[in-house]
Design an enzyme around this catalytic site. Structure first.
Site, PDB file in Angstrom:
ATOM      1  N   ARG A   1      67.336  11.212  38.380  1.00 42.31           N
ATOM      2  CA  ARG A   1      68.679  10.880  39.119  1.00 42.31           C
ATOM      3  C   ARG A   1      67.794   9.740  39.771  1.00 42.31           C
ATOM      4  O   ARG A   1      67.104   9.240  40.064  1.00 42.31           O
ATOM      5  CB  ARG A   1      68.601  11.761  40.223  1.00 42.31           C
ATOM      6  CG  ARG A   1      68.183  12.202  41.595  1.00 42.31           C
ATOM      7  CD  ARG A   1      68.029  11.102  42.460  1.00 42.31           C
ATOM      8  NE  ARG A   1      67.063  11.451  43.807  1.00 42.31           N
ATOM      9  CZ  ARG A   1      66.258  10.154  43.535  1.00 42.31           C
ATOM     10  NH1 ARG A   1      66.103   9.524  42.593  1.00 42.31           N
ATOM     11  NH2 ARG A   1      64.952  10.943  44.714  1.00 42.31           N
TER      12      ARG A   1
ATOM     13  N   HIS B   1      66.891   9.878  52.900  1.00 41.75           N
ATOM     14  CA  HIS B   1      66.438  10.185  53.527  1.00 41.75           C
ATOM     15  C   HIS B   1      67.326  10.621  55.081  1.00 41.75           C
ATOM     16  O   HIS B   1      67.016  10.496  55.611  1.00 41.75           O
ATOM     17  CB  HIS B   1      64.821   9.142  54.633  1.00 41.75           C
ATOM     18  CG  HIS B   1      64.042   8.874  53.894  1.00 41.75           C
ATOM     19  ND1 HIS B   1      63.245  10.291  54.011  1.00 41.75           N
ATOM     20  CD2 HIS B   1      63.925   8.101  52.863  1.00 41.75           C
ATOM     21  CE1 HIS B   1      61.876   9.561  53.476  1.00 41.75           C
ATOM     22  NE2 HIS B   1      62.577   8.387  52.723  1.00 41.75           N
TER      23      HIS B   1
ATOM     24  N   ASP C   1      67.922  16.601  45.043  1.00 42.77           N
ATOM     25  CA  ASP C   1      67.673  15.328  44.218  1.00 42.77           C
ATOM     26  C   ASP C   1      68.014  17.057  42.753  1.00 42.77           C
ATOM     27  O   ASP C   1      68.011  16.472  42.024  1.00 42.77           O
ATOM     28  CB  ASP C   1      65.766  15.908  43.901  1.00 42.77           C
ATOM     29  CG  ASP C   1      65.124  14.443  45.051  1.00 42.77           C
ATOM     30  OD1 ASP C   1      65.985  13.273  45.315  1.00 42.77           O
ATOM     31  OD2 ASP C   1      64.473  14.116  45.434  1.00 42.77           O
TER      32      ASP C   1
HETATM   33  C1  GLA Z   1      63.026  12.246  48.056  1.00 45.57           C
HETATM   34  C2  GLA Z   1      62.985  13.872  48.382  1.00 45.57           C
HETATM   35  C3  GLA Z   1      64.871  14.822  48.921  1.00 45.57           C
HETATM   36  C4  GLA Z   1      65.071  12.458  49.995  1.00 45.57           C
HETATM   37  C5  GLA Z   1      64.345  11.505  49.101  1.00 45.57           C
HETATM   38  C6  GLA Z   1      64.850  10.778  50.845  1.00 45.57           C
HETATM   39  O1  GLA Z   1      63.525  12.033  46.941  1.00 45.57           O
HETATM   40  O2  GLA Z   1      62.979  14.956  47.575  1.00 45.57           O
HETATM   41  O3  GLA Z   1      65.586  15.247  48.820  1.00 45.57           O
HETATM   42  O4  GLA Z   1      65.114  13.383  50.681  1.00 45.57           O
HETATM   43  O5  GLA Z   1      63.463  11.766  49.144  1.00 45.57           O
HETATM   44  O6  GLA Z   1      66.272  10.248  50.549  1.00 45.57           O
END
Ligand code: GLA
Length: 390
Positions: free
Chosen positions: A31, A38, A177
């Protein structure tokens, strides 16, 4: 390779590896997050899309009937095994912990599994901030759905995959994600409320704009501890502010309560609260095709991630500076780091007509400034995980 080509590829590789055809094949995409970084573990909003890069897995029952699952990867020398008669724990090789975690999720739901031979292949670049790990976890769960004929609700599947990452890879990630990898929709971004897990589809069908992904080729490792540290700082902020999570605070309220936080934790909270607001505005902007304003929100997101949240790095900042130099007049609306940070990639919103010229310019300038070759590609919003052969 598109999914059809990938299916033929994995079937042929499976035959070479195990000497017979696979019975089941499933895939899950990586993705890119357009905005909302965050914010997921703060109960906030995110706007990711699934990309046309996948982890694909093929499997067949073991010929010897043993209760052992063997995972092999086209890119790794060592196999990862799961002995179904023993308690599942993280083990070597490290990459095997993602599929191991997926298996554990099935067993925890009381689903019976027998021995399997599995082969996987991934076109999601590793360590690029494009969620190669979530793709692997969700692909595992989708493959096991095919194997066991037990369908899991996609939201529950995302949670199962997230738990795999927490318990087996040791990264206390949010839900974004795994969620988008499981629930992505072709032609759409997803506005996800990470508190309620409710989603709104945001069509991304204006042919005049495209999303470019620029991989800095500086690898990131979220298990390095910084991610967990940021998460802990957000929890500290929420605790000291007396709210359940930072989602429950406005920027004004935060300013009035600034004295309750250390300077550092205040800046972390300012990023999260500002980013949640930007994300909601950007989703509206995308719906209305207000590309210049979406682009500005992307730049503002990057600045906040760089200065307040401190998860960017020199190479990501250089990409964004190059994008700003190219500017609106030559077809870039906005650009920002995407994913966890500390390396990985950027996403840029650009005019479709300018994609080729922009790609060349970013590649050349990035090489001059860093000495590193970037990998740059375009992806349309793809569909989420799917069973390809059952
Ligand atoms: C990583 C984590 C997600 C999210 C991003 C930041 O990809 O797996 O859960 O916190 O960082 O947005």
């Amino acid at each position: 390779m598109n999914l059809k080509e990938l299916t033929a590829f994995i079937a042929a590789e499976f035959r070479k590896t195990y000497g017979r055809a696979p019975r089941w094949i499933a895939a899950a995409p990586g993705r890119v997050n357009i905005i909302g970084e965050h914010t997921d573990y703060n109960d906030g909003f995110v706007v990711p899309m699934a990309i046309e890069f996948y982890t694909i897995m093929a499997a067949d029952q073991r010929a010897d009937g043993k209760g052992i699952i063997t995972f092999r990867s086209t890119s790794q020398p060592d196999a990862a095994t799961v002995n179904l008669s023993q308690l599942l724990k993280p083990a070597a090789p490290k990459w095997g912990n993602y599929p191991r975690g997926g298996v554990a999720g099935f067993l925890a739901r009381g689903v019976k599994l027998g021995g399997l031979d599995v082969l996987l292949h991934s076109t999601v670049p590793l360590g690029s901030g494009l969620s190669s790990s979530a793709a692997l976890e969700v692909a595992t769960a989708t493959l096991l759905e095919a194997v066991t004929s037990k369908t899991i609700d996609p939201v529950e599947k995302a949670l199962l995959a997230q738990k795999a990452e927490h318990d087996f890879a040791g990264v206390p990630c949010g839900i974004m994600d795994q969620f988008i990898s499981a629930l992505g929709r072709e032609g759409h971004l997803l506005l996800l409320d990470c508190r309620t897990h409710k989603t709104k589809l945001v069509p991304m069908s204006d042919p005049s704009v495209a999303l470019i992904i620029i991989n800095t080729n500086v690898k990131h490792e979220l298990s390095g501890g910084e991610y967990a540290e940021r998460r802990a700082q957000c929890e500290e902020a929420a605790r000291n502010l007396g709210v359940k999570s930072l989602r429950d605070m406005t920027a004004d309220q935060l300013d009035k309560n600034k004295g309750k936080l250390s300077e550092l934790v205040y800046r972390r909270a300012r990023h999260v609260i500002g980013e949640i607001e930007r994300t909601l505005h950007a989703a509206e902007g995308i719906r209305a095709s207000s590309w210049p304003s979406v682009g500005n929100l992307m730049y503002a997101s990057h600045t906040s991630l760089r200065d307040d949240y401190e998860v960017s790095c020199a190479e990501l900042d250089i990409v964004v500076e190059i994008a700003e130099d190219i500017g609106y007049k030559d077809g870039i609306y906005g650009c920002r780091m995407t994913g966890g940070g500390f390396g990985g990639g950027c996403v840029a919103l650009v005019k479709t007509d300018c994609v080729d010229a922009i790609t060349k310019k970013i590649a050349a300038d990035y090489k001059t400034k860093t000495g590193i070759e970037a990998s740059i590609f375009v992806s349309r919003p793809a569909a989420g995980a799917t069973i390809l052969q059952n």
